[in-house]
Design a protein around this motif. Structure first.
Motif, PDB file in Angstrom:
ATOM      1  N   LYS A 129      -0.664  -2.834  -4.324  1.00 54.08           N
ATOM      2  CA  LYS A 129      -1.995  -3.331  -3.970  1.00 54.08           C
ATOM      3  C   LYS A 129      -3.019  -2.199  -3.899  1.00 54.08           C
ATOM      4  O   LYS A 129      -4.176  -2.348  -4.315  1.00 54.08           O
ATOM      5  N   ARG A 130      -2.589  -1.071  -3.380  1.00 56.47           N
ATOM      6  CA  ARG A 130      -3.480   0.073  -3.200  1.00 56.47           C
ATOM      7  C   ARG A 130      -2.621   1.338  -3.260  1.00 56.47           C
ATOM      8  O   ARG A 130      -1.530   1.380  -2.679  1.00 56.47           O
ATOM      9  N   HIS A 134      -9.576   0.939  -9.846  1.00 51.56           N
ATOM     10  CA  HIS A 134     -10.405   0.826  -8.635  1.00 51.56           C
ATOM     11  C   HIS A 134      -9.547   0.768  -7.370  1.00 51.56           C
ATOM     12  O   HIS A 134     -10.070   0.937  -6.258  1.00 51.56           O
ATOM     13  N   ARG A 135      -8.241   0.586  -7.530  1.00 50.61           N
ATOM     14  CA  ARG A 135      -7.352   0.530  -6.373  1.00 50.61           C
ATOM     15  C   ARG A 135      -6.676   1.879  -6.100  1.00 50.61           C
ATOM     16  O   ARG A 135      -5.787   1.969  -5.253  1.00 50.61           O
ATOM     17  N   PHE A 136      -7.097   2.906  -6.819  1.00 53.76           N
ATOM     18  CA  PHE A 136      -6.570   4.258  -6.621  1.00 53.76           C
ATOM     19  C   PHE A 136      -7.570   5.096  -5.841  1.00 53.76           C
ATOM     20  O   PHE A 136      -8.754   5.141  -6.164  1.00 53.76           O
ATOM     21  N   HIS A 137      -7.084   5.777  -4.783  1.00 55.48           N
ATOM     22  CA  HIS A 137      -7.969   6.510  -3.887  1.00 55.48           C
ATOM     23  C   HIS A 137      -7.416   7.919  -3.627  1.00 55.48           C
ATOM     24  O   HIS A 137      -6.759   8.171  -2.607  1.00 55.48           O
ATOM     25  N   LEU A 174       0.487   1.199  -9.803  1.00 58.25           N
ATOM     26  CA  LEU A 174      -0.539   0.167  -9.883  1.00 58.25           C
ATOM     27  C   LEU A 174      -0.243  -0.840 -10.985  1.00 58.25           C
ATOM     28  O   LEU A 174      -0.331  -2.050 -10.772  1.00 58.25           O
ATOM     29  N   GLU A 221      -5.334   7.414   5.336  1.00 58.99           N
ATOM     30  CA  GLU A 221      -4.668   6.642   4.290  1.00 58.99           C
ATOM     31  C   GLU A 221      -3.194   6.421   4.615  1.00 58.99           C
ATOM     32  O   GLU A 221      -2.649   5.339   4.400  1.00 58.99           O
ATOM     33  N   GLU A 262      -6.729  -1.451 -13.085  1.00 58.00           N
ATOM     34  CA  GLU A 262      -6.287  -1.258 -11.691  1.00 58.00           C
ATOM     35  C   GLU A 262      -6.866  -0.005 -11.052  1.00 58.00           C
ATOM     36  O   GLU A 262      -6.623   0.260  -9.873  1.00 58.00           O
ATOM     37  N   THR A 311       0.847  -1.185   0.000  1.00 54.99           N
ATOM     38  CA  THR A 311       0.000   0.000   0.000  1.00 54.99           C
ATOM     39  C   THR A 311       0.884   1.237   0.000  1.00 54.99           C
ATOM     40  O   THR A 311       1.778   1.366   0.834  1.00 54.99           O
TER      41      THR A 311
END
Length: 302
Positions: free
Chosen positions: A69-70, A97-100, A63, A117, A95, A47
């Motif tokens: 992973k995140r 959806h794993r970005f925030h 990613l 985070e 990928e 992460t």
């Protein structure tokens, strides 16, 4: 580095990431140096949080190419969150959806969402400014005390102003602020408090010299190592009068050897020159090619 490095345009998607004039892009040597280092850092399955995520190019790289992973991130420029989200969706659609991204203007990690985070991150990365804002009153006083003139045009606020400069006087409580590393030291101290087990990977313009950068990490509880470095051309829009003023302030201090910043007169890095010499060349010819080292340093909690 693999041949599948995210580039312009992207080889798989055919999409060119949107990279406005106020942010770095994949062809920029700073970005290239950073990405080579990130690939070497072994971030697969981990992460990662990026301070100053810019256009999201590094997030997509992490990613897709590094197998993170995140990935989360934030930026002082509030325009970046949506732009980064858009670019990651284009460059790494499977990928994304794993970005925030954390929305809004976030200074370092000083935001509840950002802190949440960061606390879960295995690694925190960033490329933060190391040059004082030419308009900072205390920096202005420092320049006047050392008889250092502000070069023509350096006080013009471009769109990418916050990507190149930081408010020097706001970080006076940090010892390394005296050599232009106050913002970076503030981040290291915050991370030691909120994410003490995370490693830190920072991209630097080594105009102050790599040994000083290592001292920054060591003084704040990290064991430093260089992941990658290269000699790059000095960005034409960045004022270097801070480094000139620093050399003049430390001249003849009685330490045996006068302090000198690390600039170069050639792209190979064989002709080392001081900041004063570099500024003289720029004053004589605004198109003069001045170079310096860019390096990515990883700090492991000591």
């Amino acid at each position: 580095m693999t041949d599948a490095t995210i580039s312009t345009p992207d080889e798989d998607t055919g999409v060119t990431p949107h990279s406005p004039g106020y942010a770095f892009d994949p062809s920029d040597p700073w970005t290239q140096t950073f990405q080579i280092a990130l690939e070497r850092a072994g971030l697969g399955g981990r992460t990662v949080y990026e301070v100053g995520m810019g256009t999201g190019v590094n997030a997509a790289f992490l990613l897709r190419m590094c197998g993170a992973k995140r990935v989360a991130g934030s930026d002082l420029d509030p325009r970046m969150a949506k732009l980064a989200e858009r670019n990651v969706l284009s460059l790494a659609p499977q990928e994304a959806h794993r970005f925030h991204p954390v929305p809004g203007a976030v200074s370092l990690v000083d935001d509840p969402l950002a802190l949440a985070e960061v606390e879960r991150a295995d690694a925190v990365i960033g490329c933060l400014p190391q040059v004082a804002d030419p308009g900072c009153p205390r920096f202005g006083a420092f320049r006047r005390a050392t008889k250092t003139a502000l070069p023509e045009g350096a006080d013009v606020r471009e769109d990418d102003h916050i990507a190149h400069y930081y408010p020097w006087s706001a970080f006076e409580d940090f010892p390394f602020n005296s050599v232009g590393l106050g913002l970076n030291e503030a981040l290291l101290r915050r991370l030691r408090s909120c994410a003490p087990k995370a490693e830190v990977i920072l991209n630097f313009g080594a105009r102050i010299g790599v040994p000083v950068l290592f001292e920054l990490f060591e003084a704040n509880g990290y064991r430093p190592e260089t992941l990658h470095s290269q000699i790059v051309k000095q960005h034409a829009g960045t004022d270097i009068s801070f480094f000139v003023a620093l050399e003049r302030a430390l001249r003849d201090t009685g330490f045996g050897v006068d302090f000198s910043c690390a600039f170069y007169g050639d792209p190979g890095g064989t002709e080392r020159i001081s900041a004063i010499e570099a500024q003289d060349r720029i004053d004589a010819d605004r198109g003069a090619a001045i170079h310096h080292e860019v390096c990515t340093i990883r700090g492991l909690p000591a």
